[in-house]
Design a protein around this motif. Structure first.
Motif, PDB file in Angstrom:
ATOM      1  N   VAL A 125      22.953  70.012  71.339  1.00  0.00           N
ATOM      2  CA  VAL A 125      23.085  68.608  71.697  1.00  0.00           C
ATOM      3  C   VAL A 125      23.372  67.830  70.420  1.00  0.00           C
ATOM      4  O   VAL A 125      22.666  67.993  69.418  1.00  0.00           O
ATOM      5  CB  VAL A 125      21.806  68.055  72.361  1.00  0.00           C
ATOM      6  N   ALA A 131      17.849  72.492  75.521  1.00  0.00           N
ATOM      7  CA  ALA A 131      18.678  72.574  74.313  1.00  0.00           C
ATOM      8  C   ALA A 131      18.135  73.635  73.369  1.00  0.00           C
ATOM      9  O   ALA A 131      16.930  73.695  73.123  1.00  0.00           O
ATOM     10  CB  ALA A 131      18.716  71.220  73.607  1.00  0.00           C
ATOM     11  N   TYR A 165      19.363  70.767  68.293  1.00  0.00           N
ATOM     12  CA  TYR A 165      19.569  69.330  68.466  1.00  0.00           C
ATOM     13  C   TYR A 165      20.022  68.753  67.135  1.00  0.00           C
ATOM     14  O   TYR A 165      19.361  68.903  66.106  1.00  0.00           O
ATOM     15  CB  TYR A 165      18.253  68.670  68.870  1.00  0.00           C
TER      16      TYR A 165
END
Length: 303
Positions: free
Chosen positions: A69, A91, A94
Motif C-alpha cells: 500500500v 497489506a 505499507y
C-alpha cells in the motif's frame, strides 16, 4: 518479475500520478483509492471512499489484499490509526509519504538523519483538532510526525515513511512557489528572505516518483530520507528562475528578521542526509544539474 498487487491511496496529481504510471508500466496490478474527485488512468482499478471513514473504507476494500500500500495522503495520527486497523491483514507492506517537515524542530546546520526524529519517541495526541483545515495546515509537520509514530508504535505490517524533500519540476506543479519568484522578478519587486537564510535539500518530481516506485519493490522498513544530492540556496533558485524570465528586472532581496518570507527561504536549515537510501541502493541525482530543467518545466518556455 511477478506482478504485484499495489494500492495507492490518493496520488492522482503531481508525483503520485507519475508513480501510478510507473507501476502500470511495470505490469503491476494497481488499485487507486480516493474520494471520487478524479479517475485513475486506464488500467488501474478505481475504489471510491473517504479514507477518514473507517466503515466506508472497509466496505470499499472488501476482501481485497495487497502486496504493498502506498499512502500519499496520510496527514494525521487519526488517519494513520484508521489505516493501521483497516490494513492489518490486508497489506504485506505499507509505504507512507512523509515530509522533511518532520524535522521542523531539529535546528541543525548538519544535514539531518532519520534517527534525528525517532517515531517511537514522538507523543501522539488524537484529541487535537486534526479535522480543522487551518489547524492541520499550521501543524503539517507535526501531523506527519505523529502519523509516523502511530505506525511505529504498533506496527500491524512492515512500514516505510518516505521523508520527502521539497519537490520541484514538472509542468503541473500546483504550488506556485517558483511562479512567485518569476512574478516578482517581472515586476521588479524584491524577494523577501530571512536575514540569515538557510539552504535546503530538494528532489525532482520525476526522481521522487522513481524513489517511491523503487521503495515499493524493496523490503527495508522505517523512516528514510529522499533528497537529491546537494543543498540549494534561495539565491541559486532565484538565479535559475531569473534566467527564464525574458526582460525581467534585476533581482533584489529584502531581508527581514521575523515575519513572512518568500517560498524556499528559511529561518532554519532544511537539509537532509540521504545516505541511508543511498546505502540501500537508490542512486540520487544532483540538484544543481536538474534545477534549470525543473524551472523550465514549471515556468514554460516563455516564462
Amino acid at each position: 518479475m511477478e506482478k504485484r498487487e499495489v494500492l495507492v491511496i490518493g496520488g492522482n496529481r503531481y508525483f503520485g500520478k507519475r508513480l501510478i504510471a510507473r507501476l502500470l508500466a511495470a505490469g503491476d496490478r494497481v488499485t487507486v483509492l480516493n474520494r471520487g474527485s478524479s479517475a485513475p488512468p486506464p488500467g488501474a482499478v478505481h475504489l471510491v471512499a473517504d479514507r477518514d471513514d473507517e466503515t466506508a473504507l472497509n466496505s470499499a476494500l472488501g476482501s481485497r489484499t495487497f502486496d504493498v500500500v502506498v499512502d500519499q495522503v496520510c496527514y494525521t495520527p487519526r488517519q494513520a490509526t484508521v489505516a493501521r486497523r483497516v490494513f492489518a491483514g490486508r497489506a504485506r507492506r505499507y509505504v507512507m509519504t512523509s515530509t522533511v517537515e518532520v524535522y521542523e524542530h531539529e535546528d541543525s546546520l548538519a544535514p539531518v538523519r532519520e534517527t534525528d526524529v525517532d517515531p517511537l519517541s514522538v507523543t501522539v495526541d488524537l484529541e487535537l483538532p486534526w479535522d480543522e483545515p487551518e489547524f492541520l495546515d499550521a501543524h503539517y509537520g507535526e501531523g506527519k510526525r505523529q502519523a509516523e509514530a502511530v505506525f511505529a508504535a504498533d506496527p500491524a505490517f512492515p512500514y516505510v515513511a518516505v521523508r520527502v524533500a521539497h519537490v520541484l519540476g514538472g509542468d503541473d506543479d500546483f504550488t506556485g512557489r517558483l511562479e512567485h519568484y518569476a512574478s516578482r522578478i517581472r515586476a521588479g519587486e524584491p524577494i523577501t528572505v530571512p536575514t540569515v537564510n538557510h539552504p535546503a535539500t530538494y528532489i525532482h518530481v520525476e526522481e521522487i516518483a522513481d524513489f517511491l516506485f523503487w521503495a515499493v519493490g524493496e523490503d527495508f522498513a522505517g523512516p528514510v530520507n529522499a533528497a537529491s544530492h546537494g543543498p540549494l540556496t534561495t539565491d541559486e533558485l532565484v538565479a535559475a528562475v531569473a534566467a527564464r524570465v525574458p526582460g525581467g528586472e534585476p533581482v533584489s532581496f529584502q531581508e527581514v528578521e521575523v515575519g513572512e518570507v518568500s517560498p524556499f527561504s528559511f529561518f532554519r536549515s532544511y537539509g537532509m542526509d540521504n545516505s541511508r537510501a543511498t546505502k540501500l541502493g537508490f542512486a540520487f541525482g544532483d540538484a544543481r544539474r536538474w534545477l534549470p530543467t525543473a524551472v523550465a518545466e514549471t515556468l514554460g518556455k516563455d516564462a
